[in-house]
Scaffold this motif. Structure first.
Motif, mmCIF file in Angstrom:
data_model
loop_
_atom_site.group_PDB
_atom_site.id
_atom_site.type_symbol
_atom_site.label_atom_id
_atom_site.label_comp_id
_atom_site.label_asym_id
_atom_site.label_seq_id
_atom_site.Cartn_x
_atom_site.Cartn_y
_atom_site.Cartn_z
ATOM 1 N N THR A 31 0.878 -1.583 -0.073
ATOM 2 C CA THR A 31 0.075 0.402 -0.062
ATOM 3 C C THR A 31 1.451 0.898 0.128
ATOM 4 O OG1 THR A 31 -0.364 0.329 2.292
ATOM 5 C CG2 THR A 31 -1.936 -0.971 1.240
ATOM 6 N N ASP A 32 2.144 1.229 0.642
ATOM 7 C CA ASP A 32 3.490 2.012 0.691
ATOM 8 C C ASP A 32 3.122 2.216 -0.870
ATOM 9 O OD1 ASP A 32 1.983 3.300 3.036
ATOM 10 O OD2 ASP A 32 3.186 1.770 3.686
ATOM 11 N N GLY A 33 3.110 1.475 -1.896
ATOM 12 C CA GLY A 33 4.219 1.686 -3.032
ATOM 13 C C GLY A 33 5.464 0.967 -3.185
ATOM 14 N N TYR A 34 6.040 0.212 -2.335
ATOM 15 C CA TYR A 34 6.940 -0.851 -2.465
ATOM 16 C C TYR A 34 6.823 -1.810 -2.698
ATOM 17 C CZ TYR A 34 8.924 2.603 0.852
ATOM 18 O OH TYR A 34 9.111 4.308 1.592
ATOM 19 N N TYR A 35 7.952 -2.350 -3.256
ATOM 20 C CA TYR A 35 7.434 -3.926 -4.745
ATOM 21 C C TYR A 35 7.213 -4.876 -2.761
ATOM 22 C CZ TYR A 35 8.896 -1.766 -8.609
ATOM 23 O OH TYR A 35 9.194 -0.833 -9.983
ATOM 24 N N VAL A 36 6.160 -6.006 -3.294
ATOM 25 C CA VAL A 36 6.837 -7.346 -3.041
ATOM 26 C C VAL A 36 6.867 -8.126 -3.959
ATOM 27 C CG1 VAL A 36 5.117 -9.151 -2.285
ATOM 28 C CG2 VAL A 36 4.085 -6.360 -1.745
ATOM 29 N N SER A 37 6.574 -8.654 -4.702
ATOM 30 C CA SER A 37 7.662 -9.285 -5.595
ATOM 31 C C SER A 37 7.492 -9.199 -7.010
ATOM 32 C CB SER A 37 6.698 -10.358 -5.489
ATOM 33 O OG SER A 37 5.118 -10.347 -6.557
ATOM 34 N N ALA A 38 8.526 -9.441 -7.990
ATOM 35 C CA ALA A 38 8.352 -9.557 -9.145
ATOM 36 C C ALA A 38 9.055 -10.486 -10.060
ATOM 37 C CB ALA A 38 9.255 -7.502 -9.732
ATOM 38 N N SER A 39 8.380 -10.788 -11.266
ATOM 39 C CA SER A 39 9.008 -11.627 -11.946
ATOM 40 C C SER A 39 8.463 -11.902 -13.399
ATOM 41 C CB SER A 39 8.615 -13.251 -11.596
ATOM 42 O OG SER A 39 7.170 -12.921 -11.445
ATOM 43 N N ALA A 40 8.623 -12.638 -14.015
ATOM 44 C CA ALA A 40 8.672 -12.227 -15.999
ATOM 45 C C ALA A 40 8.998 -13.561 -15.993
ATOM 46 C CB ALA A 40 9.961 -11.204 -16.234
#
Length: 249
Positions: free
Chosen positions: A75-84
Motif C-alpha cells: 500500500t506504500d508503493g514498495y515492491y513485494v515481488s516481481a517476476s517475468a
C-alpha cells in the motif's frame, strides 16, 4: 558387423579430435530431433535485495516483448515481488548423455530510473531474450540501454551458483529445474549502472546485492508420431470421407 551412419560418424569424429567429444544438439520450438519435440518456458523472479535496490532508485518495471510480468507492491508503493515468465525458443543438449546444456527464451523486462538526487541521473535498461548456459554457469541476454549503452546481444549478464532439478532428457515428459544465486558479472554491473544513470547511492545499493534472484524453467519433451502413424491417420480420414459419401448416396 554393419555399422550405422551414426556409429561411423561418431568414430570419425573420435579419430579427428584425438579424444571422444560430445556433440551438442539444439531443438528450436516447433522442431524435432530423434523422435522428440520440445517446448518450454522460464520465469525470472527478483530477490528481496534487488527489489529493495529498485525501491531506493524508484525504478519502474514494465513487461517487454513476449514475456508476461507479475509485479506487486504494498500500500506504500514498495515492491513485494516481481517476476517475468518468458516462452522458450530453443533447448540445447548433449547428443550422447542427453544432458541439457542450455535454454533460450524470448521477452523480458524494462527498468526505468527517474532522476533522484545522488541515486540516479535517469535512464532505462531492457533485459530480454535470456539464454542460460549450464556448462559455464552464465546467463546471457540482449540488453537495450540508455545513456550510450545501445543494444548488445549475447551479453554475459549474470553468473549463477547452483542448478537443481531435471536436466537430463530421458524421453517424453516434463522436466523442471531451478537456477539460484544470480550475481552480476563485472561488465553486467557496469552496463547496468551506465544504462540507468546510477550515481553514488544507486551504485552502492546495487553493490550490496549478493543474490539477484532465481530462474525456474520447465521443459516439456513430447514424442513425435512415426510416419506410419500419420499414414494410418490419413487412411482413417479417407475411410470416414468414403463412408459419408456412401451414406449420402
Amino acid at each position: 558387423m554393419k555399422l550405422t551412419f551414426k556409429q561411423i560418424a561418431a568414430a570419425t569424429l573420435f579419430v579427428a579430435a584425438g579424444a571422444a567429444q560430445a556433440a551438442s544438439v539444439t531443438i528450436n520450438v516447433g522442431g524435432s530431433w530423434n523422435g522428440l519435440t520440445a517446448t518450454g518456458s522460464a520465469t525470472l523472479s527478483f530477490s528481496a535485495d534487488l527489489l529493495g535496490a529498485l525501491d531506493t532508485g524508484k525504478i519502474a518495471l514494465a513487461n517487454y516483448g513476449a514475456a508476461v510480468s507479475n509485479i506487486t507492491k504494498d500500500t506504500d508503493g514498495y515492491y513485494v515481488s516481481a517476476s517475468a515468465a518468458a516462452p522458450g525458443t530453443a533447448i540445447t543438449f548433449d547428443d550422447t548423455t542427453l544432458n541439457v546444456l542450455g535454454v533460450a527464451t524470448t521477452g523480458g523486462m524494462t527498468l526505468t530510473a527517474p532522476v533522484v538526487k545522488s541515486v540516479s541521473s535517469g535512464g532505462s535498461l531492457t533485459v530480454t531474450d535470456l539464454s542460460a548456459n549450464l556448462t559455464n554457469n552464465t546467463i546471457y541476454a540482449t540488453i537495450i540501454g540508455g545513456n550510450g549503452v545501445g543494444t548488445i546481444t549475447n551479453f554475459a549478464l549474470w553468473n549463477f551458483a547452483t542448478l537443481t532439478g531435471g536436466t537430463t532428457i530421458a524421453g517424453p515428459g516434463t522436466y523442471n529445474n531451478s537456477i539460484t544465486g544470480l550475481s552480476l558479472t563485472t561488465d553486467g554491473f557496469n552496463k547496468f549502472s551506465q544504462a540507468l544513470g546510477l550515481l553514488s547511492l544507486g551504485k552502492a545499493a546495487m553493490q550490496g546485492i549478493t543474490d539477484y534472484g532465481t530462474i525456474s524453467s520447465t521443459i516439456v519433451a513430447t514424442a513425435v508420431p512415426e510416419p506410419s502413424t500419420y499414414a494410418l491417420m490419413g487412411l482413417g480420414l479417407i475411410g470416414v470421407a468414403v463412408a459419408k459419401r456412401r451414406r449420402a448416396a
